[in-house]
Design a protein around this motif. Structure first.
Motif, PDB file in Angstrom:
ATOM      1  N   THR A 102       0.825  -1.210   0.000  1.00  0.00           N
ATOM      2  CA  THR A 102       0.000   0.000   0.000  1.00  0.00           C
ATOM      3  C   THR A 102       0.860   1.261   0.000  1.00  0.00           C
ATOM      4  O   THR A 102       0.511   2.268  -0.592  1.00  0.00           O
ATOM      5  CB  THR A 102      -0.938  -0.015   1.220  1.00  0.00           C
ATOM      6  OG1 THR A 102      -1.655  -1.244   1.210  1.00  0.00           O
ATOM      7  CG2 THR A 102      -1.922   1.136   1.190  1.00  0.00           C
ATOM      8  N   SER A 103       1.997   1.206   0.673  1.00  0.00           N
ATOM      9  CA  SER A 103       2.859   2.376   0.757  1.00  0.00           C
ATOM     10  C   SER A 103       4.074   2.246  -0.158  1.00  0.00           C
ATOM     11  O   SER A 103       4.725   1.208  -0.183  1.00  0.00           O
ATOM     12  CB  SER A 103       3.345   2.546   2.197  1.00  0.00           C
ATOM     13  OG  SER A 103       4.374   3.507   2.243  1.00  0.00           O
ATOM     14  N   PRO A 104       4.391   3.309  -0.906  1.00  0.00           N
ATOM     15  CA  PRO A 104       5.594   3.257  -1.746  1.00  0.00           C
ATOM     16  C   PRO A 104       6.858   3.214  -0.894  1.00  0.00           C
ATOM     17  O   PRO A 104       7.939   2.916  -1.402  1.00  0.00           O
ATOM     18  CB  PRO A 104       5.520   4.562  -2.549  1.00  0.00           C
ATOM     19  CG  PRO A 104       4.694   5.488  -1.733  1.00  0.00           C
ATOM     20  CD  PRO A 104       3.700   4.615  -1.002  1.00  0.00           C
ATOM     21  N   TYR A 105       6.710   3.517   0.399  1.00  0.00           N
ATOM     22  CA  TYR A 105       7.878   3.534   1.278  1.00  0.00           C
ATOM     23  C   TYR A 105       8.102   2.183   1.957  1.00  0.00           C
ATOM     24  O   TYR A 105       9.059   2.005   2.684  1.00  0.00           O
ATOM     25  CB  TYR A 105       7.714   4.640   2.329  1.00  0.00           C
ATOM     26  CG  TYR A 105       7.342   5.963   1.692  1.00  0.00           C
ATOM     27  CD1 TYR A 105       8.153   6.537   0.702  1.00  0.00           C
ATOM     28  CD2 TYR A 105       6.169   6.619   2.021  1.00  0.00           C
ATOM     29  CE1 TYR A 105       7.791   7.726   0.079  1.00  0.00           C
ATOM     30  CE2 TYR A 105       5.805   7.811   1.408  1.00  0.00           C
ATOM     31  CZ  TYR A 105       6.616   8.364   0.435  1.00  0.00           C
ATOM     32  OH  TYR A 105       6.262   9.528  -0.177  1.00  0.00           O
TER      33      TYR A 105
ATOM     34  N   THR B  42       7.263   4.744   9.499  1.00  0.00           N
ATOM     35  CA  THR B  42       7.086   3.923   8.290  1.00  0.00           C
ATOM     36  C   THR B  42       7.979   2.685   8.343  1.00  0.00           C
ATOM     37  O   THR B  42       7.783   1.743   7.582  1.00  0.00           O
ATOM     38  CB  THR B  42       7.416   4.708   6.992  1.00  0.00           C
ATOM     39  OG1 THR B  42       8.773   5.154   7.065  1.00  0.00           O
ATOM     40  CG2 THR B  42       6.523   5.919   6.821  1.00  0.00           C
TER      41      THR B  42
ATOM     42  N   PRO C 201       0.102   7.916   6.675  1.00  0.00           N
ATOM     43  CA  PRO C 201       1.259   7.362   5.966  1.00  0.00           C
ATOM     44  C   PRO C 201       1.575   8.109   4.668  1.00  0.00           C
ATOM     45  O   PRO C 201       2.573   7.822   4.041  1.00  0.00           O
ATOM     46  CB  PRO C 201       0.842   5.919   5.695  1.00  0.00           C
ATOM     47  CG  PRO C 201      -0.648   5.949   5.671  1.00  0.00           C
ATOM     48  CD  PRO C 201      -1.071   7.058   6.600  1.00  0.00           C
TER      49      PRO C 201
ATOM     50  N   GLN D 188      -4.697   0.202  -7.453  1.00  0.00           N
ATOM     51  CA  GLN D 188      -3.549  -0.335  -6.707  1.00  0.00           C
ATOM     52  C   GLN D 188      -2.663  -1.183  -7.627  1.00  0.00           C
ATOM     53  O   GLN D 188      -2.047  -2.152  -7.178  1.00  0.00           O
ATOM     54  CB  GLN D 188      -4.017  -1.126  -5.479  1.00  0.00           C
ATOM     55  CG  GLN D 188      -4.679  -0.201  -4.444  1.00  0.00           C
ATOM     56  CD  GLN D 188      -4.801  -0.856  -3.085  1.00  0.00           C
ATOM     57  OE1 GLN D 188      -5.255  -1.988  -2.955  1.00  0.00           O
ATOM     58  NE2 GLN D 188      -4.378  -0.145  -2.044  1.00  0.00           N
TER      59      GLN D 188
ATOM     60  N   PHE E  81       0.450  -1.111  -8.786  1.00  0.00           N
ATOM     61  CA  PHE E  81       1.617  -0.313  -8.410  1.00  0.00           C
ATOM     62  C   PHE E  81       2.637  -0.151  -9.540  1.00  0.00           C
ATOM     63  O   PHE E  81       3.193   0.936  -9.686  1.00  0.00           O
ATOM     64  CB  PHE E  81       2.232  -0.846  -7.119  1.00  0.00           C
ATOM     65  CG  PHE E  81       1.259  -0.862  -5.969  1.00  0.00           C
ATOM     66  CD1 PHE E  81       0.559   0.295  -5.624  1.00  0.00           C
ATOM     67  CD2 PHE E  81       0.990  -2.014  -5.250  1.00  0.00           C
ATOM     68  CE1 PHE E  81      -0.373   0.295  -4.585  1.00  0.00           C
ATOM     69  CE2 PHE E  81       0.065  -2.023  -4.209  1.00  0.00           C
ATOM     70  CZ  PHE E  81      -0.616  -0.864  -3.873  1.00  0.00           C
TER      71      PHE E  81
ATOM     72  N   LYS F 205       3.799   3.591 -10.665  1.00  0.00           N
ATOM     73  CA  LYS F 205       5.205   4.025 -10.708  1.00  0.00           C
ATOM     74  C   LYS F 205       5.572   4.539 -12.092  1.00  0.00           C
ATOM     75  O   LYS F 205       6.305   5.515 -12.231  1.00  0.00           O
ATOM     76  CB  LYS F 205       6.124   2.859 -10.326  1.00  0.00           C
ATOM     77  CG  LYS F 205       6.090   2.535  -8.843  1.00  0.00           C
ATOM     78  CD  LYS F 205       7.067   1.388  -8.546  1.00  0.00           C
ATOM     79  CE  LYS F 205       6.940   0.915  -7.109  1.00  0.00           C
ATOM     80  NZ  LYS F 205       7.690  -0.341  -6.880  1.00  0.00           N
TER      81      LYS F 205
ATOM     82  N   GLU G 242      -6.299   4.984   0.980  1.00  0.00           N
ATOM     83  CA  GLU G 242      -5.639   4.242  -0.099  1.00  0.00           C
ATOM     84  C   GLU G 242      -5.535   5.087  -1.363  1.00  0.00           C
ATOM     85  O   GLU G 242      -4.553   4.982  -2.103  1.00  0.00           O
ATOM     86  CB  GLU G 242      -6.394   2.942  -0.385  1.00  0.00           C
ATOM     87  CG  GLU G 242      -6.132   1.885   0.676  1.00  0.00           C
ATOM     88  CD  GLU G 242      -6.997   0.658   0.535  1.00  0.00           C
ATOM     89  OE1 GLU G 242      -6.679  -0.374   1.140  1.00  0.00           O
ATOM     90  OE2 GLU G 242      -8.016   0.732  -0.179  1.00  0.00           O
TER      91      GLU G 242
ATOM     92  N   MET H 200      -2.648   7.163  -0.806  1.00  0.00           N
ATOM     93  CA  MET H 200      -1.402   6.386  -0.920  1.00  0.00           C
ATOM     94  C   MET H 200      -1.076   6.091  -2.380  1.00  0.00           C
ATOM     95  O   MET H 200       0.095   6.028  -2.763  1.00  0.00           O
ATOM     96  CB  MET H 200      -1.514   5.073  -0.142  1.00  0.00           C
ATOM     97  CG  MET H 200      -1.497   5.227   1.358  1.00  0.00           C
ATOM     98  SD  MET H 200      -0.127   6.218   2.001  1.00  0.00           S
ATOM     99  CE  MET H 200       1.251   5.100   1.675  1.00  0.00           C
TER     100      MET H 200
ATOM    101  N   GLU I   7       0.452   9.023  -3.594  1.00  0.00           N
ATOM    102  CA  GLU I   7       1.806   9.057  -3.043  1.00  0.00           C
ATOM    103  C   GLU I   7       2.773   8.226  -3.884  1.00  0.00           C
ATOM    104  O   GLU I   7       3.931   8.598  -4.077  1.00  0.00           O
ATOM    105  CB  GLU I   7       1.748   8.514  -1.602  1.00  0.00           C
ATOM    106  CG  GLU I   7       2.960   8.813  -0.772  1.00  0.00           C
ATOM    107  CD  GLU I   7       3.011  10.244  -0.248  1.00  0.00           C
ATOM    108  OE1 GLU I   7       1.997  10.970  -0.320  1.00  0.00           O
ATOM    109  OE2 GLU I   7       4.099  10.647   0.212  1.00  0.00           O
ATOM    110  N   TYR I   8       2.302   7.087  -4.401  1.00  0.00           N
ATOM    111  CA  TYR I   8       3.129   6.261  -5.294  1.00  0.00           C
ATOM    112  C   TYR I   8       3.588   7.084  -6.494  1.00  0.00           C
ATOM    113  O   TYR I   8       4.752   7.054  -6.883  1.00  0.00           O
ATOM    114  CB  TYR I   8       2.338   5.045  -5.806  1.00  0.00           C
ATOM    115  CG  TYR I   8       2.721   3.740  -5.144  1.00  0.00           C
ATOM    116  CD1 TYR I   8       3.810   2.989  -5.605  1.00  0.00           C
ATOM    117  CD2 TYR I   8       2.022   3.263  -4.067  1.00  0.00           C
ATOM    118  CE1 TYR I   8       4.159   1.785  -4.999  1.00  0.00           C
ATOM    119  CE2 TYR I   8       2.363   2.066  -3.450  1.00  0.00           C
ATOM    120  CZ  TYR I   8       3.432   1.335  -3.920  1.00  0.00           C
ATOM    121  OH  TYR I   8       3.792   0.160  -3.314  1.00  0.00           O
TER     122      TYR I   8
ATOM    123  N   SER J  27       5.867   9.992  -5.318  1.00  0.00           N
ATOM    124  CA  SER J  27       7.176   9.579  -4.798  1.00  0.00           C
ATOM    125  C   SER J  27       8.159   9.275  -5.924  1.00  0.00           C
ATOM    126  O   SER J  27       9.364   9.234  -5.713  1.00  0.00           O
ATOM    127  CB  SER J  27       7.037   8.377  -3.862  1.00  0.00           C
ATOM    128  OG  SER J  27       6.712   7.228  -4.605  1.00  0.00           O
TER     129      SER J  27
END
Lengths: 341, 341, 341, 341
Positions: C134-137, D46, D68, D190, D192, D196, D217, D220, D223-224, D227
């Motif tokens: 769920t988290s890119p980190y 994290t 997060p 989701q 990923f 990205k 979510e 998040m 955030e992906y 990031s």
């Protein structure tokens, strides 16, 4: 309870909040994090409404630490409870019972079905005399005459009877007829006047989880009954409402071990309502048994296509008899001795 | 109603099923598809339990064609209903009303808040004297004394009062005090004895959708009330339970146009319960108005941090006043004349 | 497919609609009910978008009669499928397999854990080299080096390996390393390019149900794979998302018998993800077995508190060993011979 | 992050846990409550898997304190973001845009529809060239030829185009054709690898919430993308999956103010997918606007009954034109000046 404050909360505002909390008789522990300040509230936090705390400007989020249920909580009552349902039938603390019978009490066929489920091994008889129905135009139950038929079956078969109560005004007739176990249905899972009323008796209560009831809400409903003085509560998982439409409900069998973890009360599962289809009752009854349920409630009818309600999920006496044989095998398989061999 | 049979159903079994359906007074239309046989059932299908039909061996699936609600159905009552709430306040059929006041009646502050919401433009006063609370240890409401305070406010301000009834045994006190609108809360959305009891009166009922209640179930609950003779039902969307935890409930505003499409009854929305946070009440009140709601129910408290319940979602009188100004602008914007300019 | 028209639909509009349907190569059957007209559509209804039909003015509602999945459908393939996973391991049609191993491949401990799960009776080894987080980190997996470690374990232990593929661009490396079973995770349950890509291979696919995926959508995802030519699909129930927060997901074990009823494909259950807590894995693994699953996927780690992901739901090898003993007892208990005794 | 320990946790076990946490570079604050011990974890949490912490014997429950998501978080970026979509069109920070066009690019009718939506006031053009469809047998989109048609329409009309990307392998063609805004659909919320991949570009991304995606979510997923270096993210509420079946999805309009509260990114709403029926698009578009959305995405087709997908929820150009007039009125009504009058 924990209150997370904004990082930029003014010191006076924080002091003011601490004063407000302490005036309610609670202690506080403050710790300063990188992005926020955290206040721990210690003491009887039932005096604080978490949503209210969260409404304050400097508060970002509030989280409960301890469960709001007390009497139903295993923490304060570590040993499994066993509920005495009459006629020597106890449920919980290792004793497993099967409650079976028709969805609705319909008449003379009740005694016939009752004899068959008893012979197959059921230890308690179910049947609805008052029926909650989505449509006002659907059959609403026989009422007191239905209770009488249940009582007759009880006298002949010497087994406790379980039947639903929907209205607090019916409590007298249930007590007068000495109904052994009063069932609270899913639609009344948060009918607080009704919960309080059954809480004032000593009659065991089979308490069903609401359609969208969380596990915590089920335990809070038990708490309502217990806080009035009646500790004889049996919890029942009967399926919850989700997006899935291939079954009548989604059977949340996780609830069985979770309830055992959180509470000392016995947990029964109802695969008839949780699936809605006869063809899925057997596998899910076995699954519930394997998950550790203390009992099952199963609908049985000797002529399902003519049942007045829920015929689609009823087993015939023959199917029920076969199922009982399989349940016994599962019970053996999960017995501690069996596994230790 | 339509029954889809297996392709390989024996002709005698199909004939037997058709006979069974027709004995219930229905007509049948049979059509043979590539992979299944379809029977259309025509007539009063409320006599048939679709789950039961589906339980039969040769039946694969059953689907409803017509809605099970009749009196609430726009099909049989095309014009919008307008409900007379007293003091000249009508809701529905183009008339928009705002119901405001504290979550709980707490005492003397009620009249103070009532004056403020009236001045801001609210046309009905809300306040709970009987409170459904998840915890038996939380504040349960003032009871009859709370009703008296509401009545005093009504006398002074000449505006109808709306307050929740939870127990069918309280119906007499509600009638005696001439409560203008009885509210049925989300937890009692399928408390059928209570629905029937308010159905026997002529008092308008503000009927909230259950936490996991479908739109159809809300209409069936209305049908319970109407089938007893009380047509004065106001529907209320107050948020449903989903997986999202950032708000108290998920506000299903789609329900506003859907209910208008399916039913002639007025539809009110409650952004206070549907969001749970003061900061989200204003945008969602505006959204509900824009979606076409016939009214709003909004919690207002002059000192939210000391409210006895739900302070987290209450507006202050100032915030409410500002909101009323914005609601009026939205009402103008969606007026048919405005758009036609 | 069935279209229910409004009662007052103009005859010409009905004729026009019938013409439109028939031009698509379908036949129609019309029946006139009391409150509506029903058109049955017979033929290849995949050519018709039911939502589109429903958008037409005279159409009130459209209902599917036949399932949109064909190759996965038991109707057209009545016998259970058995999938050959290599090394003589078959799943389905009576053969039950346990897939075990760590959530993530982390390094040298893989082979150690692999030896332990094999000794305890697992027949397939799992481990994630590519991790959806769920988290890119959060830790994203070892990638190809992780696949190599899995292959080494396979060579030593002679058991098939199961590992997740997330990106269609990774298909070549999965084929090159001859991964025995490719897993499609819940988050990719409707990642159609990925489903098509694995569909072009002959490698068995362990297909997980989406978090909010219906049973029908799971079967449609299988259909995507099968329609490209790969019939080696294993379905997996791993819990769905609901309002309940006491467990990571809600384990929909009803899906096990429902999938067996609708489809011929084998059904595996994953009690690790479906519960999220080690303490609930055992009872729910037993429940899934009793419900008739063809296999289980279970996370095992020899040092859960140092696992790189999902340590909270991992069993230790000792716990796993004990569980395997109990699973065997349940398997015996549900064997047809056992019940027939 | 906060860990709540059992009251009876052995002091050595508590010390051991504290040591384990501090070795990860975090600080701890311990407070002793009546029924439990609470450890506050301060620093970069994290690094800690909350589920893992919760799996430890002495830990009863773990709760997150800080969100997060970082780059998407309003806490660290208080001002609203405005995203530049090209052709002078900015969204967010007070600028409102309407994205309109057909569900699928189908051919020559695209340019016709595009001209009509532009004339009605739409500022961005949508159209799907790659279509995620539940069934492998349904229309899957025109692919690159569809992108070309979109580009032609862009050249003529000088407005940015928005179109869905489903496969990371298509990124090159999207970049080559200089697609203005890449849409990530609900089913890929989701996915990923795909998130990205678009994160490595500078192209604005319209990111839809998953069908069962929480608000967190969604953030998040943003955030992906962020990031990886792409801050041009536009969030989109398009309805979530619940038990309600009268609409295609449940439109969670609460998400609009919640996302504005938690994040600085612009928020768009899609009433077409969120309702699924043309007749509900207008009221819900107005509601979304009143709730404070920064934009709308609306499906328009000049011949909905012949649309290749989702015709049931498309507006005709005339309906869209009327809607645009009403949206403008709502925008005026919620303008700060309007309310202050």
């Amino acid at each position: 309870m924990i209150a997370i404050l904004r990082k930029n909360a003014a010191p006076e505002a924080v002091d003011h909040l601490i004063g407000w909390i302490e005036k309610k008789g609670l202690q506080t522990h403050v710790s300063h994090g990188e992005n926020e300040i955290v206040i721990g509230l210690v003491g009887d936090t039932t005096k604080i409404d978490p949503f209210l705390l969260e409404s304050m400007d400097i508060v970002e989020r509030v989280q409960r630490v301890s469960e709001p249920f007390k009497k139903a909580n295993r923490k304060f009552h570590p040993a499994d409870s066993s509920i005495d349902c009459g006629f020597g039938v106890h449920i919980g603390a290792g004793e497993f019972q099967v409650i079976a019978g028709p969805c609705s009490v319909e008449g003379e066929n009740l005694i016939r079905i009752a004899r068959q489920v008893k012979e197959a091994g059921a230890t308690m008889l179910r049947g609805g005399a008052y029926k909650p129905r989505t449509s006002p135009y659907a059959y609403q139950g026989m009422g007191p005459a239905g209770l009488d038929l249940l009582c007759e079956a009880r006298e002949e078969l010497k087994m406790p009877i379980v039947t639903e109560i929907m209205d607090p005004r019916d409590i007298d007739v249930f007590l007068e007829k000495k109904i052994d176990v009063m069932q609270i249905g899913a639609r009344n899972a948060q009918n607080f006047p009704l919960l309080k009323e059954v809480g004032k008796t000593k009659t065991p209560v089979l308490l069903k989880r609401g359609m969208s009831g969380t596990i915590d809400e089920l335990l809070m409903a038990a708490e309502y009954i217990m806080s009035e003085g009646n500790d004889n509560v049996i919890l029942c998982e009967r399926g919850i409402r989700t997006f899935e439409t291939r079954t009548r409900n989604t059977f949340d069998l996780n609830a069985v071990p979770v309830l055992h973890y959180l509470s000392h009360l016995p947990v029964v599962a109802d695969p008839s309502h949780a699936t809605g289809y006869t063809r899925y009752v057997e596998p899910m009854a076995l699954a519930a048994t394997a998950a550790g349920a203390d009992g099952l409630e199963i609908e049985v009818h000797d002529d399902p296509t003519h049942a007045w309600s829920d015929g689609a999920q009823a087993l015939t006496p023959d199917q029920f008899c076969d199922l009982m044989r399989r349940i016994a095998l599962i019970r053996e398989a999960i017995a501690p001795e069996a596994a230790a061999e």
